[in-house]
Design an enzyme around this catalytic site. Structure first.
Site, PDB file in Angstrom:
ATOM      1  N   PRO A 119       0.822  -1.212   0.000  1.00  0.00           N
ATOM      2  CA  PRO A 119       0.000   0.000   0.000  1.00  0.00           C
ATOM      3  C   PRO A 119       0.861   1.269   0.000  1.00  0.00           C
ATOM      4  CG  PRO A 119      -0.879  -1.610   1.533  1.00  0.00           C
ATOM      5  CD  PRO A 119       0.447  -2.140   1.078  1.00  0.00           C
ATOM      6  N   TYR A 120       2.010   1.208   0.663  1.00  0.00           N
ATOM      7  CA  TYR A 120       2.928   2.355   0.634  1.00  0.00           C
ATOM      8  C   TYR A 120       3.303   2.710  -0.806  1.00  0.00           C
ATOM      9  CZ  TYR A 120       7.405   4.809   0.744  1.00  0.00           C
ATOM     10  OH  TYR A 120       8.427   5.698   0.505  1.00  0.00           O
ATOM     11  N   GLY A 121       3.681   1.681  -1.579  1.00  0.00           N
ATOM     12  CA  GLY A 121       4.054   1.905  -2.980  1.00  0.00           C
ATOM     13  C   GLY A 121       2.907   2.492  -3.787  1.00  0.00           C
ATOM     14  N   THR A 123       0.600   4.508  -2.639  1.00  0.00           N
ATOM     15  CA  THR A 123       0.447   5.936  -2.323  1.00  0.00           C
ATOM     16  C   THR A 123       1.555   6.770  -2.967  1.00  0.00           C
ATOM     17  OG1 THR A 123       1.650   5.766  -0.209  1.00  0.00           O
ATOM     18  CG2 THR A 123      -0.740   5.485  -0.140  1.00  0.00           C
TER      19      THR A 123
END
Lengths: 303, 71
Positions: A119-121, A123
């Site tokens: 999920p970081y990637g 965003t």
């Protein structure tokens, strides 16, 4: 500006800017890009380096995703809106190699289809798209840099080299997630600084550039380098690979080299040696800081 | 950390000029104007009746960390 979120102890973050705070040409405001009136902050500003983010791949799942959306996507959109009115000469955005995810081919060029596995990637990629979109729609001259695993002095305490060196210094086992064959294109912090300055000067608005260290190393290879520079054989605790971790990263630097003249200058062994020097000094001379998040040393004889 | 050199100085005027209360600055007809109280080392928004502290020379412009104005 810095939000000094509690992603790790804000005292550690503030220690990183302690020297700068003594310079009367440096000013710092603690604020949230989503809350602040950025029009005032951007008055008379020519260059914007946007590195504000909620970092960390493994913690971006579940409930925490809300923070990632807030600090990575919404914050970037608010900054771009303000830049739309204020029109700085460049906005350099710190993107991430995590936008690539697991690729079929290496090295990864900017043309490869992004497939984030965290999920970081997602965003970071969303914010990157916003930067491109605001250039195309409103001529906000953004340039995005995809950083590949940045390391060196003042590295975040949750990142691998920081944890590894601290564990070696403390004579405790360091933790590796997976089998150690995963590899990264490690980029020394001064090369990242150089890339930012080059992008601010010569980066083409709306473009995305890979910024890597120029070589790939597996964590097993890193262990060998650590033993060489520290003179100590690392003890390793092997843990299961975590969701969100990619297997490999490697940057194709062709575009960055051609368009902004970027070439990494600090190799992995030299960079790690510099980080080891910094870390020993940091842990020995700043006990009030290093005590935060300290790992307990093993009893004598077990190191 | 020793920031003594800066601790003796007031908040720079140029910095004060660009800061606004993040809570009310976007409200219609509101500028987010702040009063700088040097002796208390605080920024005060009279509209929101909130106090923003200045900690180690860093204005803390976070709504969640502002405190009610008690006067």
């Amino acid at each position: 500006m810095d939000c000094f979120t509690r992603s790790y102890d804000p005292a550690l973050k503030k220690a990183n800017v302690a020297e700068l705070m003594q310079n009367d040409r440096f000013e710092l405001v603690q604020g949230d890009l989503v809350q602040m009136d950025l029009h005032g902050i951007l008055d008379g500003v020519d260059l914007v380096f946007h590195m504000a983010a909620q970092a960390g791949v493994r913690s971006s799942w579940g409930k925490e995703f809300e923070f990632y959306l807030h600090h990575n996507v919404l914050a970037t959109q608010r900054l771009l809106e303000a830049c739309r009115d204020k029109q700085p000469s460049r906005l350099v955005y710190a993107s991430s190699s995590s936008v690539y995810g697991d690729q079929r081919e290496y090295p990864s060029s900017e043309e490869a289809t992004p497939r984030p596995v965290s999920p970081y990637g997602v965003t970071k990629l969303a914010a990157e798209h916003l930067c491109v979109l605001y250039w195309k729609s409103y001529k906000v001259p953004s340039v995005s840099l995809r950083y590949f695993t940045v390391y060196g002095p003042r590295q975040r305490p949750d990142m691998a080299f920081h944890r590894f060196l601290k564990a070696i210094w403390s004579n405790v086992p360091l933790v590796i997630y997976g089998d150690g064959r995963q590899s990264r294109d490690f980029t020394y912090v001064s090369d990242i600084v150089d890339a930012n300055l080059r992008a601010a000067e010569a980066g083409r608005p709306g473009k995305v550039y890979n910024i890597g260290g120029g070589a790939r190393a597996s964590l097993r290879e890193v262990l060998g380098i650590l033993e060489k520079i520290t003179g100590r054989r690392p003890q390793v605790s092997w843990e299961r690979r975590e969701m969100g971790d990619v297997l490999h990263t490697m940057a194709d630097l062709t575009l960055a080299s051609r368009e902004i003249g970027y070439r990494p200058t600090v190799g992995l062994e030299e960079g790690l040696a510099r980080q080891w020097d910094w870390m020993r000094c940091w842990l020995e001379k700043m006990p009030q800081i290093s005590a935060l998040g300290r790992v307990s040393p093993l009893p004598p004889g077990q190191g | 950390m020793s920031w003594r050199w800066r601790m003796e100085m007031a908040l720079p005027k140029d910095l004060l000029e660009i800061l606004a209360c993040p809570k009310c600055v976007r409200e219609p007809g509101c500028t987010g104007e702040l009063e700088y109280r040097e002796s208390a080392n605080q920024l005060v928004c009279h509209h929101c009746r909130l106090v923003y502290r200045i900690e180690e020379d860093i204005p803390v412009m976070l709504i969640d960390e502002a405190t009610p104005l008690e006067e």
